[in-house]
Design a protein around this motif. Structure first.
Motif, PDB file in Angstrom:
ATOM      1  N   PHE A  74       0.809  -1.187  -0.054  1.00  0.00           N
ATOM      2  CA  PHE A  74       0.150  -0.005  -0.014  1.00  0.00           C
ATOM      3  C   PHE A  74       0.755   1.512   0.043  1.00  0.00           C
ATOM      4  CE2 PHE A  74      -2.576   2.747   2.690  1.00  0.00           C
ATOM      5  CZ  PHE A  74      -3.473   3.332   1.667  1.00  0.00           C
ATOM      6  N   LEU A  75       1.673   1.381   1.004  1.00  0.00           N
ATOM      7  CA  LEU A  75       2.496   2.521   0.923  1.00  0.00           C
ATOM      8  C   LEU A  75       3.642   2.771  -0.042  1.00  0.00           C
ATOM      9  CD1 LEU A  75       2.529   3.443   4.900  1.00  0.00           C
ATOM     10  CD2 LEU A  75       1.179   4.567   3.079  1.00  0.00           C
ATOM     11  N   GLN A  76       3.671   1.685  -0.801  1.00  0.00           N
ATOM     12  CA  GLN A  76       4.680   2.131  -2.094  1.00  0.00           C
ATOM     13  C   GLN A  76       4.019   2.261  -3.338  1.00  0.00           C
ATOM     14  OE1 GLN A  76       6.446  -1.929  -0.962  1.00  0.00           O
ATOM     15  NE2 GLN A  76       8.413  -1.138  -1.527  1.00  0.00           N
ATOM     16  N   GLN A  77       2.731   2.548  -3.319  1.00  0.00           N
ATOM     17  CA  GLN A  77       2.098   2.749  -4.582  1.00  0.00           C
ATOM     18  C   GLN A  77       2.502   4.032  -5.402  1.00  0.00           C
ATOM     19  OE1 GLN A  77      -2.303   4.302  -4.214  1.00  0.00           O
ATOM     20  NE2 GLN A  77      -1.834   3.360  -1.843  1.00  0.00           N
ATOM     21  N   GLU A  78       3.105   4.829  -4.322  1.00  0.00           N
ATOM     22  CA  GLU A  78       3.742   6.195  -4.896  1.00  0.00           C
ATOM     23  C   GLU A  78       5.016   5.963  -5.616  1.00  0.00           C
ATOM     24  OE1 GLU A  78       3.171   9.366  -2.144  1.00  0.00           O
ATOM     25  OE2 GLU A  78       1.079   9.393  -2.482  1.00  0.00           O
TER      26      GLU A  78
ATOM     27  N   VAL B 162     -10.331  -0.760  -8.284  1.00  0.00           N
ATOM     28  CA  VAL B 162     -10.866  -0.277  -7.123  1.00  0.00           C
ATOM     29  C   VAL B 162     -10.120  -0.504  -5.866  1.00  0.00           C
ATOM     30  CG1 VAL B 162     -13.286  -0.565  -8.211  1.00  0.00           C
ATOM     31  CG2 VAL B 162     -12.309  -2.291  -7.091  1.00  0.00           C
ATOM     32  N   GLN B 163     -10.463   0.383  -4.980  1.00  0.00           N
ATOM     33  CA  GLN B 163     -10.094   0.315  -3.541  1.00  0.00           C
ATOM     34  C   GLN B 163      -8.428   0.481  -3.279  1.00  0.00           C
ATOM     35  OE1 GLN B 163     -11.553  -3.329  -2.046  1.00  0.00           O
ATOM     36  NE2 GLN B 163     -13.567  -2.905  -3.002  1.00  0.00           N
ATOM     37  N   CYS B 164      -8.243   1.207  -2.491  1.00  0.00           N
ATOM     38  CA  CYS B 164      -6.776   1.513  -2.049  1.00  0.00           C
ATOM     39  C   CYS B 164      -5.951   2.334  -2.641  1.00  0.00           C
ATOM     40  CB  CYS B 164      -6.077   0.260  -1.467  1.00  0.00           C
ATOM     41  SG  CYS B 164      -7.126  -0.729  -0.251  1.00  0.00           S
ATOM     42  N   ILE B 165      -6.513   2.868  -3.690  1.00  0.00           N
ATOM     43  CA  ILE B 165      -5.713   3.691  -4.683  1.00  0.00           C
ATOM     44  C   ILE B 165      -5.668   5.223  -4.169  1.00  0.00           C
ATOM     45  CG2 ILE B 165      -5.643   4.624  -7.142  1.00  0.00           C
ATOM     46  CD1 ILE B 165      -7.745   2.022  -7.332  1.00  0.00           C
ATOM     47  N   PHE B 166      -4.498   5.696  -4.044  1.00  0.00           N
ATOM     48  CA  PHE B 166      -4.451   7.116  -3.374  1.00  0.00           C
ATOM     49  C   PHE B 166      -4.728   8.072  -4.676  1.00  0.00           C
ATOM     50  CE2 PHE B 166      -0.633   6.713  -0.149  1.00  0.00           C
ATOM     51  CZ  PHE B 166      -1.391   6.414   0.815  1.00  0.00           C
ATOM     52  N   PRO B 167      -5.434   9.098  -4.559  1.00  0.00           N
ATOM     53  CA  PRO B 167      -5.810  10.047  -5.536  1.00  0.00           C
ATOM     54  C   PRO B 167      -4.696  10.787  -5.874  1.00  0.00           C
ATOM     55  CG  PRO B 167      -7.576  10.011  -3.592  1.00  0.00           C
ATOM     56  CD  PRO B 167      -6.389   9.393  -3.372  1.00  0.00           C
ATOM     57  N   ALA B 168      -3.744  10.973  -4.938  1.00  0.00           N
ATOM     58  CA  ALA B 168      -2.277  11.483  -5.304  1.00  0.00           C
ATOM     59  C   ALA B 168      -1.690  10.885  -6.338  1.00  0.00           C
ATOM     60  CB  ALA B 168      -1.626  11.241  -3.967  1.00  0.00           C
ATOM     61  N   LEU B 169      -2.157   9.611  -6.987  1.00  0.00           N
ATOM     62  CA  LEU B 169      -1.294   9.047  -7.998  1.00  0.00           C
ATOM     63  C   LEU B 169      -1.622  10.099  -9.387  1.00  0.00           C
ATOM     64  CD1 LEU B 169      -1.974   5.458  -7.632  1.00  0.00           C
ATOM     65  CD2 LEU B 169       0.228   6.608  -7.218  1.00  0.00           C
TER      66      LEU B 169
ATOM     67  N   THR C 264      -7.100   4.936 -14.894  1.00  0.00           N
ATOM     68  CA  THR C 264      -8.486   4.244 -13.989  1.00  0.00           C
ATOM     69  C   THR C 264      -9.268   3.731 -15.111  1.00  0.00           C
ATOM     70  OG1 THR C 264      -9.423   6.581 -14.250  1.00  0.00           O
ATOM     71  CG2 THR C 264      -8.239   6.137 -12.151  1.00  0.00           C
ATOM     72  N   THR C 265     -10.057   2.687 -14.509  1.00  0.00           N
ATOM     73  CA  THR C 265     -10.760   1.819 -15.222  1.00  0.00           C
ATOM     74  C   THR C 265     -12.253   1.492 -14.730  1.00  0.00           C
ATOM     75  OG1 THR C 265      -9.947  -0.187 -14.135  1.00  0.00           O
ATOM     76  CG2 THR C 265      -8.743   0.621 -16.155  1.00  0.00           C
ATOM     77  N   SER C 266     -12.436   1.915 -13.551  1.00  0.00           N
ATOM     78  CA  SER C 266     -13.709   1.488 -12.880  1.00  0.00           C
ATOM     79  C   SER C 266     -14.525   2.625 -12.661  1.00  0.00           C
ATOM     80  CB  SER C 266     -13.475   0.887 -11.654  1.00  0.00           C
ATOM     81  OG  SER C 266     -14.785   0.902 -10.968  1.00  0.00           O
ATOM     82  N   PRO C 267     -15.878   2.922 -13.171  1.00  0.00           N
ATOM     83  CA  PRO C 267     -16.842   3.861 -12.781  1.00  0.00           C
ATOM     84  C   PRO C 267     -16.946   3.956 -11.261  1.00  0.00           C
ATOM     85  CG  PRO C 267     -18.187   1.925 -13.482  1.00  0.00           C
ATOM     86  CD  PRO C 267     -16.585   1.525 -13.819  1.00  0.00           C
ATOM     87  N   ILE C 268     -16.521   2.976 -10.400  1.00  0.00           N
ATOM     88  CA  ILE C 268     -16.328   3.104  -8.979  1.00  0.00           C
ATOM     89  C   ILE C 268     -15.082   3.866  -8.478  1.00  0.00           C
ATOM     90  CG2 ILE C 268     -16.451   1.824  -6.699  1.00  0.00           C
ATOM     91  CD1 ILE C 268     -18.891   1.153  -7.999  1.00  0.00           C
ATOM     92  N   ALA C 269     -14.333   3.898  -9.179  1.00  0.00           N
ATOM     93  CA  ALA C 269     -12.960   4.708  -8.969  1.00  0.00           C
ATOM     94  C   ALA C 269     -12.481   5.651  -9.917  1.00  0.00           C
ATOM     95  CB  ALA C 269     -12.153   3.699  -8.366  1.00  0.00           C
ATOM     96  N   GLN C 270     -13.074   6.779 -10.077  1.00  0.00           N
ATOM     97  CA  GLN C 270     -12.510   7.730 -10.865  1.00  0.00           C
ATOM     98  C   GLN C 270     -11.810   8.899 -10.118  1.00  0.00           C
ATOM     99  OE1 GLN C 270     -15.538   8.640 -13.683  1.00  0.00           O
ATOM    100  NE2 GLN C 270     -17.127   7.270 -12.826  1.00  0.00           N
ATOM    101  N   MET C 271     -10.733   9.497 -11.036  1.00  0.00           N
ATOM    102  CA  MET C 271     -10.077  10.196 -10.074  1.00  0.00           C
ATOM    103  C   MET C 271      -9.384  11.376 -10.868  1.00  0.00           C
ATOM    104  SD  MET C 271      -8.025   7.801  -7.484  1.00  0.00           S
ATOM    105  CE  MET C 271      -8.699   6.513  -6.647  1.00  0.00           C
ATOM    106  N   PRO C 272      -9.310  12.482 -10.201  1.00  0.00           N
ATOM    107  CA  PRO C 272      -8.670  13.739 -11.163  1.00  0.00           C
ATOM    108  C   PRO C 272      -7.342  13.590 -11.917  1.00  0.00           C
ATOM    109  CG  PRO C 272      -9.417  14.432  -8.992  1.00  0.00           C
ATOM    110  CD  PRO C 272      -9.590  13.037  -8.951  1.00  0.00           C
ATOM    111  N   GLU C 273      -6.890  14.083 -12.746  1.00  0.00           N
ATOM    112  CA  GLU C 273      -5.705  13.701 -13.329  1.00  0.00           C
ATOM    113  C   GLU C 273      -5.319  12.452 -13.767  1.00  0.00           C
ATOM    114  OE1 GLU C 273      -2.732  16.687 -12.284  1.00  0.00           O
ATOM    115  OE2 GLU C 273      -4.111  17.253 -10.745  1.00  0.00           O
ATOM    116  N   SER C 274      -6.349  11.546 -14.052  1.00  0.00           N
ATOM    117  CA  SER C 274      -6.020  10.121 -14.687  1.00  0.00           C
ATOM    118  C   SER C 274      -6.573  10.213 -15.902  1.00  0.00           C
ATOM    119  CB  SER C 274      -6.835   9.208 -13.730  1.00  0.00           C
ATOM    120  OG  SER C 274      -8.127   9.210 -13.871  1.00  0.00           O
TER     121      SER C 274
END
Ligand code: MSK
Length: 653
Positions: A335-339, A354-361, A374-384
């Motif tokens: 988890f804390l290595q995603q960045e 979905v899940q555990c994805i930092f919007p920071a990415l 991003t690929t899921s309507p459940i997890a849409q994020m800015p700047e993706s």
């Protein structure tokens, strides 16, 4: 702002776990300090490009709001927000601290159960798309038939794909069935089922339990804390013995039930000369297809055409666990290595479901050439870049995504590329079925016990293995990353306590080297011997977070084979670095199944003495288990070893 490795986190004293240099012929654990040194180098890159990182954000967010942290802030209606203090002991509606804390706890549980179970629902939908010549197939027909028979479905003479579609529809009905309880609860020992019946916590339709949570917590409904916590247990059970179990079982049907395989873990699995694609999230429908497509000659040729040697897929978080368990895809990190995977400068695309994805990415990827998809309507994020993925068009969608990553290889900023040369070998793939298979391998003297957990029970009875710990859960910046997971595991191994693990805890173990079979040398004499006989590592990777359902099945089977109640088995649950709503839902169903559960981070519940006492003791009267919370990881480990010995004593073994 300058960050020192290990500075963020409150359990710095636990570094003592790493004082011991472990040297075994050509094998050495990776120390936490080595991992932190690698992270520090990546943070230098972050500073160079002006990137924001979680380490910086933790500093800015600390200290946290005490009202929130203790669970006494209520914002369930617009008369507030109300914050309970000794001077203002009730909210405007008159709800006291116990009611507010318990309502918040229940909302947390509902969030977690809905996320896990919706993941399961997506898998059930994907099962509806399987066909002999389609993107998804039935890879484990025997398992499908076994579940169908369990559910009373006629299987004789049926085409396996017709059966898959029928089971998909039945599984989806588990989410909204108007009457009755979850089908899978019949897998629990009768004694456990009777407890659930007696306590009124048999899980009904999954959606109904989540809706009931939201209804109970609505303004003017429940404020009696016992009723709210009882519903939290019921909702947890709908997750663990419902939605999560469906996610695990039907994923196995489509993608194959995991069996032992070798892989590697930590950032060093990314390869500088290859197109690096990192999959992140939880739902394997996407990541399976990405792996399938990336492995094709067509894609590899395309990668070569842009100057790469090939394509490396690696993973972060539970999607990584899914594909490592079934395909041996290496785990880049937890988890804390995603960045950190983006900070290597060598990540062409990080593809998330979905899940555990930092919007920071989003903003972070903009500092590099990395495509954040991003690929899921459940997890849409800015700047993706949002590329909707659907099981019906899976192959086409995956191809488009892999091609984007390949195209992006040429955009790398070479001066920013640094992949830490750090990785460990790991043997993974210990589904319940694989564990039984491994146990069968050591049953020469117990021929009648093949296909059961009895060889394991016998080892526990004789004291060769003292017990087991199910280590699960996330990382949380409140704990120095991975220190608690790895430190506790080492302590258990030394004490002849076998470790089964899932989620980011599993990845922590793999990165350290604890899933290398040679790590048996870290164990006490008894556990070491068992690892040699069964040819297993001392820490067994059981999969992703939804796969904690595999652990429930294992506990249920041990209880049935041994004649012990689940609460009597010397087995404990532990989530020392948990952080998500899902973790609370998991904790509820593990405890409600009768397994004492130890946490290293407090839930937001200490603001009410009644709720705190209920969670940490009172639950034992309902379900024969409860939570223990201790942020001093040394103490937590000692308490757990002692608890296992107490359970042995109570059994007279
Ligand atoms: S929940 S264990 S942070 S992936 Fe699977 Fe996410 Fe890891 Fe918790």
């Amino acid at each position: 702002m300058e960050i020192t490795p290990g500075e963020v986190g409150r359990n710095l004293s636990n570094a003592q776990y790493y004082d011991k240099e472990v040297n075994m012929s050509e094998f050495r654990l990776t120390t936490i300090e080595e991992m932190e040194a690698a992270a520090a180098k990546l943070l230098e890159t972050a500073e160079k490009v002006g990137a924001d990182t979680w380490q910086l954000r933790v500093k800015r967010q600390t200290p946290h709001c005490k009202f929130g942290e203790t669970g006494v802030c209520c914002r369930l209606c617009s008369m507030g927000p109300c914050r309970v203090t000794p001077k203002a002991p009730r909210g405007i509606c008159g709800c006291d601290a116990a009611g507010i804390v318990a309502r918040n706890y229940l909302c947390f549980t509902a969030g977690g159960a809905s996320a896990h179970s919706d993941h399961g629902r997506e898998i059930c939908h994907t099962l509806h798309t399987v066909s002999p010549d389609g993107d998804y197939k039935v890879k484990d027909p025997a398992k499908l038939i076994r579940i169908a028979k369990e559910w009373g479905v006629e299987t004789e003479g049926k085409d396996i794909y017709d059966l898959a579609h029928e089971m998909s529809e039945l599984a989806l009905l588990e989410y909204g069935k108007p009457f009755g309880f979850q089908n899978f609860i019949k897998r629990a020992p009768e004694y456990t089922q009777k407890i659930w019946e007696r306590e009124g916590i048999q899980p009904r339709a999954i959606d109904r339990e989540v809706t009931t949570c939201m209804h109970m917590t609505h303004m003017g409904c429940s404020s009696e804390h016992n009723a709210l916590i009882r519903q939290a247990l019921r909702t947890g059970l709908a997750d663990g013995w419902g939605g999560s179990m469906a996610g695990t079982e039907f994923s196995d049907v489509m993608f194959g039930t995991p069996h032992e395989m070798d892989t590697e873990a930590n950032l060093g699995v990314m390869e500088v000369e290859n197109v690096n694609i990192v999959v992140h999230g939880h739902d394997p429908s996407l990541s399976e297809m990405i792996c399938e497509v990336a492995d094709s000659k067509e894609m590899i040729d395309k990668a070569k055409a842009v100057g790469a040697k090939g394509i490396t897929i690696s993973g972060v978080c539970c999607t990584s666990n899914e594909v490592t368990m079934r395909r041996g895809i290496p785990m880049a990190g937890n988890f804390l290595q995603q960045e950190a995977v983006v900070l290597t400068g060598a990540c062409e695309a990080i593809i998330v479901d979905v899940q555990c994805i930092f919007p920071a990415l989003g903003p972070l990827s903009k500092c590099f050439h990395t495509k954040f998809i991003t690929t899921s309507p459940i997890a849409q994020m800015p700047e993706s870049e949002y590329i909707p993925f659907s099981p019906e068009t899976a192959g086409r969608d995956a191809k488009k995504i892999v091609e984007m990553a390949i195209e992006n290889f040429k955009n790398r900023k070479q001066e920013l590329v640094y992949i830490p040369d750090q990785k460990q070998k790991a043997t993974v793939g210990y589904s319940f079925e694989e564990i039984i298979h491994k146990l069968d391998g050591v049953t020469n003297s117990f021929v009648d016990k093949t296909g059961t957990t009895m060889p394991l029970v016998d080892c526990v009875k004789s004291g060769v293995i003292r017990g087991a710990v199910a280590m699960v859960g996330c990382n949380n910046p409140k704990v120095r990353p991975d220190v608690a997971h790895i430190g506790l595991m080492k302590k258990f191994l030394e004490n002849d306590i076998i470790v089964i693990t899932t989620g980011c805890s599993a990845q922590a173990a793999a990165k350290a080297g604890l899933m290398d079979k040679r790590a048996k040398d870290l164990c006490g004499a008894g556990l070491k011997r068992v690892c040699e006989l069964a040819d297993i590592p001392p820490v067994l990777h059981m999969g992703s977070c939804v796969d904690i359902s595999r652990m429930m099945i294992l506990a249920a089977e041990i209880a049935k084979d041994s004649g012990w109640k689940i609460s009597e088995i010397p087995v404990l649950g532990c989530a020392p670095e948990w952080m998500s709503e899902k973790a609370v839902s998991i904790g509820n169903y593990v405890v409600a199944t009768g397994i004492d559960t130890y946490l290293g981070v407090e839930p937001y519940a200490t603001g009410s003495e009644e709720v705190d006492k209920l969670l940490k003791g009172g639950l034992r009267d309902w379900v024969e288990a409860c939570f223990t919370v201790e942020s001093d990881i040394d103490k937590l480990g000692d308490m757990m070893v002692e608890a296992i010995e107490k359970k042995r004593e109570a059994l007279g073994i």
